[in-house]
Design an enzyme around this catalytic site. Structure first.
Site, mmCIF file in Angstrom:
data_model
loop_
_atom_site.group_PDB
_atom_site.id
_atom_site.type_symbol
_atom_site.label_atom_id
_atom_site.label_comp_id
_atom_site.label_asym_id
_atom_site.label_seq_id
_atom_site.Cartn_x
_atom_site.Cartn_y
_atom_site.Cartn_z
ATOM 1 C CG ASP A 1 -7.293 -2.964 -3.331
ATOM 2 O OD1 ASP A 1 -7.907 -2.536 -2.343
ATOM 3 O OD2 ASP A 1 -6.037 -2.974 -3.420
ATOM 4 C CG HIS B 1 -5.569 -2.594 0.330
ATOM 5 N ND1 HIS B 1 -5.199 -2.224 -0.945
ATOM 6 C CD2 HIS B 1 -4.783 -1.863 1.173
ATOM 7 C CE1 HIS B 1 -4.232 -1.318 -0.872
ATOM 8 N NE2 HIS B 1 -3.959 -1.088 0.413
ATOM 9 C CB SER C 1 -0.942 -0.052 1.208
ATOM 10 O OG SER C 1 -1.958 0.901 1.065
#
Lengths: 271, 949
Positions: free
Chosen positions: A218, A246, A95
């Site tokens: 996602d 995610h 991320s």
């Protein structure tokens, strides 16, 4: 206070090239456990927490330094420097840490051989029409409000106020594990930094080869974000993991491990 | 699910990825969506965006790690599309055999509202606390940013605040200053000194005083301190102490004073004077040096107008403009001006100055003045000399490069720029090798750098021979150069001057000259000179080491035919083709040369007579196959080759060549296109030796009057004009007094290039004789023979024209030149021009021996002649040989067509004469009509007016 202690750095495995794992927002290094342990026989696996996350030393948190991604980039570079890593490192980020890794590769050319980016997004905000990050500004402000409300209810936030300095340690220790992200102040800063960052313009300066691993469904990064990055990152490969959510490294660690292994093997062949 | 549907809270089951597997009725009530809407959908479907992120970043990681989560606050999308705040619990479980999450949601509207209030209050508190911290930080940052010492002392003399410099000065930590008594900070001594100011400040009186204070390093600092009382509601609460370290300022004041004195002293020495004009007061200050420069006595101080008045009329506006600019733009000036001293002498001065400003307005103008008259004179002379040098070097034809003592280029003149291809500006400072790239002409190796050698040896260095300069664009120049050191008076080498010039053209010319001197221009083969030089070398070698070589002499057969019928240019083509053919046969090491005309020579090194014979035969074979084609006509051309071994038997190359020539002649005699190897016992050679003797005799005869002229009369067959018509015939006296006829000596004369000399002798004698005849009208026409060689020889032409012009038209009109076609005319075009020219002088021209050679008709066509003399072979047997009769008639017909008169030779019988008259021949000549007689007797028996026969 050493960086190793400050950032809660641990190294697993005794031989092989270094592989540094960086966690995303809201979490800590433990999220990488199931993936990282698969590489501890072939690599020296480095895990760490950003200051303000996990078991890092919260006293080093500075809202100025960590108010931009550069603070987190510096944490990553500090960790590498403390381990005296200068080249040949594989970076694995999740991320927001993907952006951290990309920026670090530009700031310190030659340090990383490759970047493995799980669920990256150069900007969570929409910049229509050319870019679809997935969220509007008010969505992100809503997140901050949600965080405020959640942390309000948690004893660890109120503990110092209610129990005074003496009782705080016990309460905090008991409750800190109830949520991955433990400190409301640092979490708020990290959230703001993460969700309002826009690193699209930095992609053009990246020369380190990269593997983009994207989740098929996602909530945080639409498929178009992966394509966007792939088109702009020189020497990048894009692989879509057939995963919802995610956090493939937690929900489907085997898929992530297999993808990384494949990438390392093909990369070795090319060399 | 019945029990679950009864529950007053929403229940949801998802897989680990958040895909909805099941829900209860309350869930439908809250969201407005039932199982058919939601099953298989992502949980995101019922979450607003912020909650989706929260779920992904907080809830799922915690769930995945811990397997449970409780009292997590987020929002659902309600049935009315409004966000519904909920508290969620979740736990992992096994549902229908798979790992899944069971969620319960409690709607928390009231609680949320209440908490939102609390959060708001908390945020405000945090913000005001932040504001206080910020303003405190601001004050501290500002105080720390001040360079001076700042502290606040309360009226009980306890420190409430101090900036970093203050704490530092007294060796304390800024954090530890608060709460400390002033006496403890200042120390007993300083406290005692300052006490009265402290008391005064606390009494409300601001204080300012100077104080020398000891620094921590032991040095003394000059400080100025201010104590400012601080009032709250009219009462002194304390005072602000502020101190500045002015040590630097004090020191610089002293330094300034010193430097001013220093300036005055040095200014006197250098003749530089200082001046200053104070604008507000209008006062002008001059130093003594300035007064000296102006020729003024010490102590004299002019006002501004007087000072300006010293400047010459030209300098004044310049100065004024500079001063005005200094005032308006602050730009300083540096000028060279002239002044009139007080004694009237003009001096040049350098004037510099600049303005000082205060609040944007000029307040002062100051500067310096220096007398530069002498320096100026010197530099003008220097510039003149330099210019002279520069112009000289720019305009000379040689290239010039100068370098410094390290061999780096400092200057090049235009010729050097052109030859190196480098401009002066781009070459400056570069190493010489970079600009002046020189290589050896043949090896292409880099030639030694003449400048480096010059610097190393400290003397003039010339360039190695055959050096080539390669310019920037690759152009090459052959150059000659020399490099000379530039030496200062004291012997130090300052640099090098390199002078060179382009000798490319010279070298090219000398190469070409060398080539031309050794080669034949037409065929590109070696020429006679080179051939003989090599022959001489080889002969010398063979005499030394007894080595054996061979010599071939070649003479083309039938070449003259081609030359005469097709022209000289075509003959040249033939020579070139034959040369090529020869070149293909001989070995590379052999020397093939054209010796002149159609003669060639080949030197075969290290070659036996046998091998040379094979080679010669190969040439003959090649010639046998060779056909020269021109204008559709094919010519067979052969080569007669004489072969002679080159060995020690020969005394010199003349003997060798003579032998080769004889052998060549023998080959020709033996039937052409063959070779003849020379043998000492060769009979053929003996006859050749006989010819050689003839040559000597001819030369002697030419020198010693050995030739005599006879004449044979020619008679007209029809009526003719009066006077003698005869042909002059040459005879050579034998040793025994007898006379030899041309057939005996002319071949030798032709062969040894003596024929032209004989022709000259004949022409000169003929004109002299005609002129000597007392009554010139007694002579109507005298024919004389010229060889074909002379007819085509321009040198002979020029000589002949000169002789004939001097003889005059009267004599010329009585001369007929007979040109024989048996002797090939070497250059037909030149011959035609010659004939035109002599005919324009009144001379007649006859074509001799017509019909004897193959080219008779060709000549008749291309040469304008007056007579055709039919060859005697056709006449002698005219009566008996029908073919001859036909031929003669044919010749006569042609002659009539082209308009020439015919002469028949060898008329020996009256039958022949009769037949000739019938055929229509114009003239006859022969024993029947008169034998050749010595000139002295030619008029004997010749009647004054000749009747036709």
């Amino acid at each position: 206070m050493t960086v190793l202690k400050r950032n809660n750095v641990t190294v697993h495995g005794a031989q092989g090239p270094f592989m540094v794992y960086a966690h995303g927002f809201g979490c800590d290094h433990t999220m990488w456990k199931r993936v990282a342990q698969q590489f501890s026989t072939t690599h020296r696996v480095v895990l760490f927490d950003y200051v303000g996350s996990g078991r890092s030393d919260i006293r080093d948190f500075d809202d100025e330094r960590y108010g931009t991604l550069n603070g987190y980039v510096q944490d990553l570079l500090d960790v590498c420097d403390a381990l005296e890593l200068t080249s040949g490192v594989s970076f694995v980020g999740h991320s927001v840490s993907c952006s951290v890794g990309l920026l670090a590769s530009v700031k310190r050319p030659g340090l990383f051989d490759r970047l493995i980016l799980l669920g990256p997004s150069p900007s969570f905000l929409n910049h229509r029409p050319e870019y679809e990050g997935g969220f509007e500004r008010e969505d992100l402000e809503g997140l901050l409000a949600l965080m405020d409300q959640n942390y309000m209810g948690w004893a660890n936030y109120l503990a110092p106020v209610v129990a005074g300095s003496d009782g705080a340690g016990t309460v905090s220790a008991e409750l800190s594990d109830s949520f991955c992200s433990t400190d409301p102040v640092t979490a708020r800063v990290f959230a703001q930094t993460t969700f309002f960052a826009d690193n699209r313009a930095d992609l053009q300066y990246v020369t380190t080869p990269s593997l983009i691993l994207q989740h098929r469904n996602d909530a945080l990064a639409p498929l178009s974000v992966g394509t966007y990055m792939h088109e702009r990152l020189v020497g990048s490969e894009l692989e879509i993991l057939d995963v919802a959510g995610h956090c493939a490294h937690m929900t489907h660690p085997d898929l992530v491990v297999a993808a990384i292994r494949r990438y390392l093997a093909s990369d070795d062949k090319q060399r | 699910m019945i029990l679950v549907d009864k529950l007053p809270c929403s229940v949801l089951i998802t897989d680990v990825g958040g895909t909805i597997l099941g829900l209860n009725r309350q869930m439908t009530a809250v969201t407005g969506l039932d199982a058919s809407d939601l099953q298989g959908q992502s949980i995101d479907r019922i979450l607003p965006p912020a909650s989706r992120i929260f779920l992904q970043t907080h809830v799922f990681p915690t769930l995945l790690r811990n397997g449970t989560i409780s009292e997590c606050f987020f929002q659902l999308i309600g049935a009315d599309r409004q966000a519904v705040p909920v508290l969620a619990n979740c736990r992992s479980d096994i549902y229908e055999g798979s790992e899944s999450y069971v969620w319960t949601f409690f709607v928390a509207l009231e609680r949320t509202r209440f908490e939102a209030e609390l959060i708001g209050a908390r945020s405000r508190a945090v913000e005001s606390a932040l504001a206080v911290t910020t303003s405190e930080r601001f004050l501290r940052s500002m105080a720390d940013a001040l360079p001076g010492l700042v502290a606040f002392w309360s009226n009980d003399l306890i420190c409430k605040f101090s900036n970093r410099h203050y704490a530092d000065w007294f060796g304390r930590n800024a954090d530890e200053m608060a709460g400390v008594h002033i006496r403890d900070v200042l120390g007993e001594e300083l406290f005692h000194l300052n006490d009265k100011h402290i008391q005064a400040a606390l009494a409300g009186e601001p204080q300012q005083f100077e104080r020398n204070m000891l620094r921590r390093d032991g040095s003394i600092a000059f400080t100025i301190a201010h104590y400012t009382p601080f009032f709250v509601k009219g009462k002194v609460e304390g005072f602000i102490a502020q101190a500045s370290d002015v040590t630097e300022l004090k020191l610089s004041e002293v330094a300034l004073k010193k430097s001013q004195e220093f300036l005055n002293r040095t200014g006197n020495l250098a003749g530089v004077g200082g001046w200053e004009f104070d604008i507000p007061t209008g006062s002008l200050t001059w130093s003594d040096v300035i007064r000296d420069i102006h020729g003024l006595p010490a102590g004299f101080t002019p006002d501004l107008n007087e000072a300006i008045g010293f400047y010459t009329a030209e300098s004044r506006p310049v100065l004024e403009a500079a001063v005005n600019e200094a005032f308006s733009t602050g730009k300083s000036f540096d000028l060279e001006l002239s002044i009139h001293r007080v004694d009237g002498v003009q001096r040049f001065v350098r004037a510099v100055g600049s303005a000082e400003f205060s609040d944007g307005r000029p307040v002062r103008l100051s500067g310096a003045l220096q007398d530069v008259t002498e320096r100026r004179k010197l530099s003008a002379q220097l510039a003149e000399q330099h210019e002279l040098m520069r112009v000289t070097l720019q305009s000379i034809g040689d290239a010039v490069i100068t370098t410094d003592a390290t061999g780096r280029i400092t200057w090049l003149n235009p010729v050097a720029e052109r030859m190196t291809g480098w401009r002066q500006d781009e070459s400056q400072g570069k190493a010489l090798e970079e600009i002046f790239r020189i290589v050896d002409e043949t090896t292409r190796a880099v030639a030694p750098n003449p400048v480096a050698a010059c610097l190393a040896e400290g003397r003039i260095v010339g360039l190695a021979d055959h050096t080539i300069l390669i310019s920037k664009d690759g152009t090459e120049f052959g150059i000659e150069d020399s490099a000379a050191p530039i030496v200062r008076n004291d012997g130090v080498v300052l640099g090098v001057v390199l002078v060179f010039h382009d000798v490319s053209e010279q070298r090219r010319l000398s190469k070409e000259m060398k080539y031309r001197a050794t080669h034949d221009a037409l065929t590109g083969l070696k020429n006679r000179t080179e051939f003989e030089a090599r022959l001489k070398l080889l002969l010398g070698k063979s005499r030394e080491d007894r080595s054996c070589h061979a010599l071939l002499y070649l003479d083309l057969d039938q070449f003259k035919i081609v030359n005469d019928t097709c022209g000289h240019a075509v003959g040249d083509i033939l020579l070139r083709q034959v040369s090529k053919l020869f070149r293909g046969v001989v070995r590379n090491c052999d020397t093939l040369a054209r010796l002149g005309g159609d003669e060639f020579g080949i030197i075969l090194e290290n070659c036996s007579v046998e091998l040379a014979g094979k080679l010669a035969q190969r040439i003959c074979d090649a010639m046998d196959d060779f056909r020269f084609v021109h204008d559709g006509r094919k010519f067979r051309v052969g080569a007669s080759i004489g072969l002679v071994p080159i060995d020690a038997r020969w005394g010199d190359i003349a003997a060798l060549q003579k032998a080769a020539d004889s052998a060549c002649y023998a080959a020709k005699e033996a039937g052409r296109n063959r070779f003849h190897a020379w043998l000492e016992t060769d009979v053929a050679m003996q006859s050749r030796q006989f010819e050689v003797q003839w040559t000597n005799r001819i030369e002697r005869a030419l020198d010693d009057g050995g030739f005599v002229l006879h004449a044979q009369t020619i008679r007209a067959l029809a009526a003719d004009k009066p006077g003698l018509h005869a042909e002059l015939l040459l005879r050579m006296k034998n040793d025994d007094g007898s006379l030899a006829v041309p057939g005996a000596f002319l071949p030798a004369a032709e062969r040894f290039h003596l024929i032209s000399r004989i022709d000259r002798w004949v022409l000169r004698e003929a004109t002299r004789w005609i002129a000597s005849v007392i009554v010139v009208q007694d002579i109507r026409l005298i024919s004389l023979n010229l060889s074909g060689r002379s007819t085509g020889d321009r040198a002979f032409h020029a000589w002949a024209f000169d002789v004939l012009e001097r003889a005059g038209r009267d004599i010329c009109s009585r001369i007929c030149i007979e040109i024989t076609e048996t002797e090939a005319i070497t250059n037909l075009a030149d011959a035609a021009a010659f004939i035109e020219r002599v005919r324009s002088m009144g001379i007649k021209v006859a074509l001799d021996d017509f019909g004897a050679g193959a080219s008779s008709f060709g000549y008749l066509k291309s040469l304008r002649v007056d007579f055709m003399k039919i060859d005697g072979r056709f006449i002698r047997d005219l009566v008996t040989d029908k073919l001859n009769d036909v031929m003669v008639r044919c010749f006569v017909d042609i002659a009539k067509v082209v308009g020439v008169q015919t002469v028949a030779e060898f008329v020996e019988t009256s039958e022949t004469l009769d037949r000739l008259r019938i055929i229509g021949v114009d003239y006859a000549q022969g024993f029947l009509l008169g034998k050749p007689e010595p000139l002295a007797r030619i008029f004997d028996g010749v009647p004054a007016i000749l009747e036709p026969i």
